[in-house]
Design a protein around this motif. Structure first.
Motif: not given
Length: 110
Positions: A41-46, A49-55, A107-110
């Protein structure tokens, strides 16, 4: 941080992190876009240019945990990979870094 970072380039479609793996690198997007997928399942797209451009922050801070999702290059990607030990040092010793990472994780955990 610069001494602990390695610049890496990935081609479109290349897997950067595999769900379930135990690596502890933290990645900062410099160029390109990635998809974050868990159990198909796709959770996100980074984007760079995003502020949270890390993983990779969770496994960098908690190296005993396996990767919770896969990250795949949606386009050609250029990023900095920072060793988990360096991220843990910053997390433990610099409140600004700790705060920013905790906010992003919440934020990413929802």
């Amino acid at each position: 941080i610069a001494k602990a970072a390695t610049e890496i380039t990935y081609n479109k479609g290349e897997v950067i992190i595999e769900e379930g793996s135990t690596s502890d690198g933290f990645y900062l997007l410099l160029e390109g876009e990635v998809d974050i997928v868990r159990s198909g399942d796709k959770l996100a797209f980074l984007s760079c240019d995003d502020e949270d451009n890390f993983f990779g922050e969770i496994s960098a801070i908690y190296p005993e945990r396996s990767r919770s999702a896969s990250v795949t290059a949606k386009t050609k990607v250029r990023c900095l990979q920072i060793r988990g030990s360096e991220v843990r040092y910053l997390f433990e010793n610099h409140m600004g870094v700790r705060y920013a990472l905790l906010v992003a994780m919440k934020q990413r955990a929802g």
